[in-house]
Design a protein around this motif. Structure first.
Motif, PDB file in Angstrom:
ATOM      1  N   ASN A 112      39.202  44.966  45.630  1.00 43.08           N
ATOM      2  CA  ASN A 112      37.945  45.374  45.347  1.00 43.08           C
ATOM      3  C   ASN A 112      37.079  45.639  46.848  1.00 43.08           C
ATOM      4  OD1 ASN A 112      37.418  47.050  42.578  1.00 43.08           O
ATOM      5  ND2 ASN A 112      37.559  44.922  42.002  1.00 43.08           N
ATOM      6  N   ARG A 113      36.782  46.713  47.587  1.00 41.60           N
ATOM      7  CA  ARG A 113      36.675  47.017  48.267  1.00 41.60           C
ATOM      8  C   ARG A 113      34.796  47.142  48.243  1.00 41.60           C
ATOM      9  NH1 ARG A 113      35.614  51.319  52.627  1.00 41.60           N
ATOM     10  NH2 ARG A 113      35.384  49.926  54.858  1.00 41.60           N
ATOM     11  N   PHE A 114      33.877  46.271  48.570  1.00 41.82           N
ATOM     12  CA  PHE A 114      32.862  46.310  48.381  1.00 41.82           C
ATOM     13  C   PHE A 114      32.103  45.948  50.397  1.00 41.82           C
ATOM     14  CE2 PHE A 114      28.229  44.772  46.609  1.00 41.82           C
ATOM     15  CZ  PHE A 114      28.071  45.847  46.077  1.00 41.82           C
ATOM     16  N   PHE A 115      30.943  46.178  49.972  1.00 41.00           N
ATOM     17  CA  PHE A 115      30.089  46.247  50.941  1.00 41.00           C
ATOM     18  C   PHE A 115      30.930  45.929  52.728  1.00 41.00           C
ATOM     19  CE2 PHE A 115      26.144  43.816  50.509  1.00 41.00           C
ATOM     20  CZ  PHE A 115      25.454  45.069  49.571  1.00 41.00           C
ATOM     21  N   GLY A 116      31.965  46.991  53.054  1.00 37.37           N
ATOM     22  CA  GLY A 116      32.590  47.538  53.771  1.00 37.37           C
ATOM     23  C   GLY A 116      33.582  46.190  53.983  1.00 37.37           C
ATOM     24  N   ARG A 117      33.955  45.278  53.098  1.00 38.44           N
ATOM     25  CA  ARG A 117      35.237  44.366  53.346  1.00 38.44           C
ATOM     26  C   ARG A 117      35.755  43.777  51.554  1.00 38.44           C
ATOM     27  NH1 ARG A 117      32.908  38.310  53.526  1.00 38.44           N
ATOM     28  NH2 ARG A 117      34.923  37.499  52.913  1.00 38.44           N
ATOM     29  N   TYR A 118      37.369  43.909  52.203  1.00 42.36           N
ATOM     30  CA  TYR A 118      38.141  43.723  50.393  1.00 42.36           C
ATOM     31  C   TYR A 118      38.042  42.204  49.703  1.00 42.36           C
ATOM     32  CZ  TYR A 118      40.649  48.348  50.548  1.00 42.36           C
ATOM     33  OH  TYR A 118      40.825  49.559  51.463  1.00 42.36           O
ATOM     34  N   LEU A 119      37.479  42.150  48.447  1.00 43.96           N
ATOM     35  CA  LEU A 119      37.481  40.846  48.082  1.00 43.96           C
ATOM     36  C   LEU A 119      38.445  39.939  48.070  1.00 43.96           C
ATOM     37  CD1 LEU A 119      34.099  41.813  45.880  1.00 43.96           C
ATOM     38  CD2 LEU A 119      34.143  41.439  48.278  1.00 43.96           C
ATOM     39  N   ARG A 120      38.084  38.963  47.836  1.00 44.01           N
ATOM     40  CA  ARG A 120      39.273  37.637  47.454  1.00 44.01           C
ATOM     41  C   ARG A 120      39.340  36.859  46.209  1.00 44.01           C
ATOM     42  NH1 ARG A 120      42.773  38.714  50.938  1.00 44.01           N
ATOM     43  NH2 ARG A 120      43.286  36.499  50.426  1.00 44.01           N
ATOM     44  N   HIS A 121      37.378  37.459  46.336  1.00 46.37           N
ATOM     45  CA  HIS A 121      37.670  36.476  44.887  1.00 46.37           C
ATOM     46  C   HIS A 121      36.486  36.472  43.533  1.00 46.37           C
ATOM     47  CE1 HIS A 121      39.119  32.945  47.715  1.00 46.37           C
ATOM     48  NE2 HIS A 121      38.436  33.273  48.438  1.00 46.37           N
ATOM     49  N   GLY A 122      35.658  35.796  42.905  1.00 42.44           N
ATOM     50  CA  GLY A 122      34.668  36.462  41.907  1.00 42.44           C
ATOM     51  C   GLY A 122      35.695  37.279  40.845  1.00 42.44           C
ATOM     52  N   GLU A 123      34.437  38.317  40.490  1.00 43.24           N
ATOM     53  CA  GLU A 123      35.325  40.049  39.371  1.00 43.24           C
ATOM     54  C   GLU A 123      36.111  40.513  40.986  1.00 43.24           C
ATOM     55  OE1 GLU A 123      32.562  41.438  37.814  1.00 43.24           O
ATOM     56  OE2 GLU A 123      30.733  41.453  38.989  1.00 43.24           O
ATOM     57  N   GLY A 124      35.716  40.650  41.685  1.00 37.63           N
ATOM     58  CA  GLY A 124      36.807  41.626  42.535  1.00 37.63           C
ATOM     59  C   GLY A 124      37.644  41.084  43.448  1.00 37.63           C
ATOM     60  N   TYR A 125      38.805  39.951  42.841  1.00 34.07           N
ATOM     61  CA  TYR A 125      40.217  39.934  42.857  1.00 34.07           C
ATOM     62  C   TYR A 125      40.644  38.200  42.823  1.00 34.07           C
ATOM     63  CZ  TYR A 125      44.456  39.671  44.932  1.00 34.07           C
ATOM     64  OH  TYR A 125      45.989  39.183  45.427  1.00 34.07           O
ATOM     65  N   PRO A 126      42.150  38.194  41.882  1.00 37.36           N
ATOM     66  CA  PRO A 126      42.828  40.096  41.470  1.00 37.36           C
ATOM     67  C   PRO A 126      42.080  40.267  40.038  1.00 37.36           C
ATOM     68  CG  PRO A 126      43.239  37.725  40.448  1.00 37.36           C
ATOM     69  CD  PRO A 126      42.402  37.647  41.868  1.00 37.36           C
ATOM     70  N   ASP A 127      41.294  41.641  39.979  1.00 37.51           N
ATOM     71  CA  ASP A 127      40.922  41.868  39.270  1.00 37.51           C
ATOM     72  C   ASP A 127      42.440  42.706  38.268  1.00 37.51           C
ATOM     73  OD1 ASP A 127      39.408  43.691  37.120  1.00 37.51           O
ATOM     74  OD2 ASP A 127      39.350  44.798  38.848  1.00 37.51           O
ATOM     75  N   TRP A 128      43.006  42.197  37.682  1.00 36.56           N
ATOM     76  CA  TRP A 128      44.295  42.350  37.000  1.00 36.56           C
ATOM     77  C   TRP A 128      44.135  43.851  35.519  1.00 36.56           C
ATOM     78  CZ3 TRP A 128      48.657  41.395  38.130  1.00 36.56           C
ATOM     79  CH2 TRP A 128      48.860  39.605  39.335  1.00 36.56           C
ATOM     80  N   ASN A 129      45.049  45.178  35.767  1.00 34.56           N
ATOM     81  CA  ASN A 129      45.441  45.807  35.542  1.00 34.56           C
ATOM     82  C   ASN A 129      46.791  46.153  34.978  1.00 34.56           C
ATOM     83  OD1 ASN A 129      42.600  47.086  35.095  1.00 34.56           O
ATOM     84  ND2 ASN A 129      42.095  46.185  37.349  1.00 34.56           N
ATOM     85  N   ILE A 130      47.030  46.753  33.384  1.00 33.03           N
ATOM     86  CA  ILE A 130      48.350  47.372  33.623  1.00 33.03           C
ATOM     87  C   ILE A 130      48.273  48.950  33.903  1.00 33.03           C
ATOM     88  CG2 ILE A 130      49.094  48.538  31.620  1.00 33.03           C
ATOM     89  CD1 ILE A 130      48.579  45.611  29.619  1.00 33.03           C
ATOM     90  N   ARG A 131      48.892  49.418  34.718  1.00 35.27           N
ATOM     91  CA  ARG A 131      48.460  50.894  35.537  1.00 35.27           C
ATOM     92  C   ARG A 131      49.751  51.407  35.357  1.00 35.27           C
ATOM     93  NH1 ARG A 131      44.435  52.430  38.456  1.00 35.27           N
ATOM     94  NH2 ARG A 131      41.745  51.239  37.655  1.00 35.27           N
TER      95      ARG A 131
END
Length: 254
Positions: A112-131
């Motif tokens: 996930n990108r937030f405040f102009g950067r791709y997050l690498r931790h927290g709930e921003g990554y890895p945000d696993w989804n079946i797609r």
């Protein structure tokens, strides 16, 4: 390789749709778009990419995505949002998986990108989804919001990232979260769920501690803090709205 349908639901996504379709077009055999009333150039853009477009008033995220999947010509579907795009590594992993599938569905790590950067931790990554899945073995839930794909036989995992690049302003992000909590609170009310002050205060705190400390969101700096703090605040808002539903309901009783 298995035939593959790319499936999207859209509304006013003209600013984001092109890069999404560019990243996946070489992989797929058709593009299915279900649109819920765009007033911008979304439909014209989709048609330029050769998409089959269906117009449908919004049914909720889960039902809308289930409808889109049902319109695909092929059983294997790749479900993306307009503000997402495949990395080359992920595209290669999808191609390899479809050459000889070992699972009926595959999870993908979303960055996930937030405040102009791709997050690498927290709930921003890895945000696993079946797609990526075979619709004979998996499909979206009926949830109006926070829908997800269920695959009773389990899912594999793919290398590479799905970039979530909404590039939206903070104001629009907050507006979207406010809409989501409206839907969530209404759904909980319809289920007969009630909450008290403990849940109202405890759920946001637990969310913040989980993602900021345990999932190391602090390593993403100010962007990580803001992302998790906003998510925690809207956990509070969701339950506050649910309490308001019950207050209004109880006041209408004779």
């Amino acid at each position: 390789m298995q035939k593959l349908s790319l499936v999207l639901i859209t509304k006013n996504a003209a600013d984001q749709l092109g890069p999404c379709l560019d990243s996946a077009q070489a992989l797929v055999d058709e593009i299915i778009v279900v649109d819920s009333g765009s007033s911008d150039d979304t439909l014209a853009l989709a048609e330029r990419y050769g998409a089959r477009v269906t117009r449908q008033d919004f049914l909720g995220f889960g039902p809308q995505k289930r409808l889109a999947v049902s319109l695909a010509s092929h059983d294997w579907v790749l479900c993306l949002d307009a503000d997402e795009r495949l990395t080359p590594e992920l595209a290669g992993a999808i191609r390899s998986a479809l050459a000889q599938p070992s699972h009926g569905a595959y999870r993908i790590a979303r960055r996930n990108r937030f405040f102009g950067r791709y997050l690498r931790h927290g709930e921003g990554y890895p945000d696993w989804n079946i797609r990526l899945f075979d619709r004979r073995q998996a499909n979206w839930t009926e949830h109006a919001v926070h829908e997800h794909v269920l695959c009773p036989k389990g899912a594999g995992e793919l290398r590479g990232d799905l970039l979530h690049d909404s590039a939206e302003r903070l104001a629009s992000y907050l507006e979207k979260q406010n809409r989501y909590t409206d839907i969530q609170a209404h759904a909980l009310f319809q289920q007969g769920r009630r909450v008290g002050p403990g849940k109202l205060l405890g759920a946001p705190l637990a969310r913040f501690l989980r993602f900021y400390l345990l999932k190391r969101g602090w390593q993403d700096g100010a962007a990580g803090f803001a992302h998790i703090a906003i998510g925690s605040f809207f956990a509070f808002v969701k339950y506050a709205k649910l309490m308001e539903h019950w207050r209004q309901h109880d006041e209408r009783k004779p």
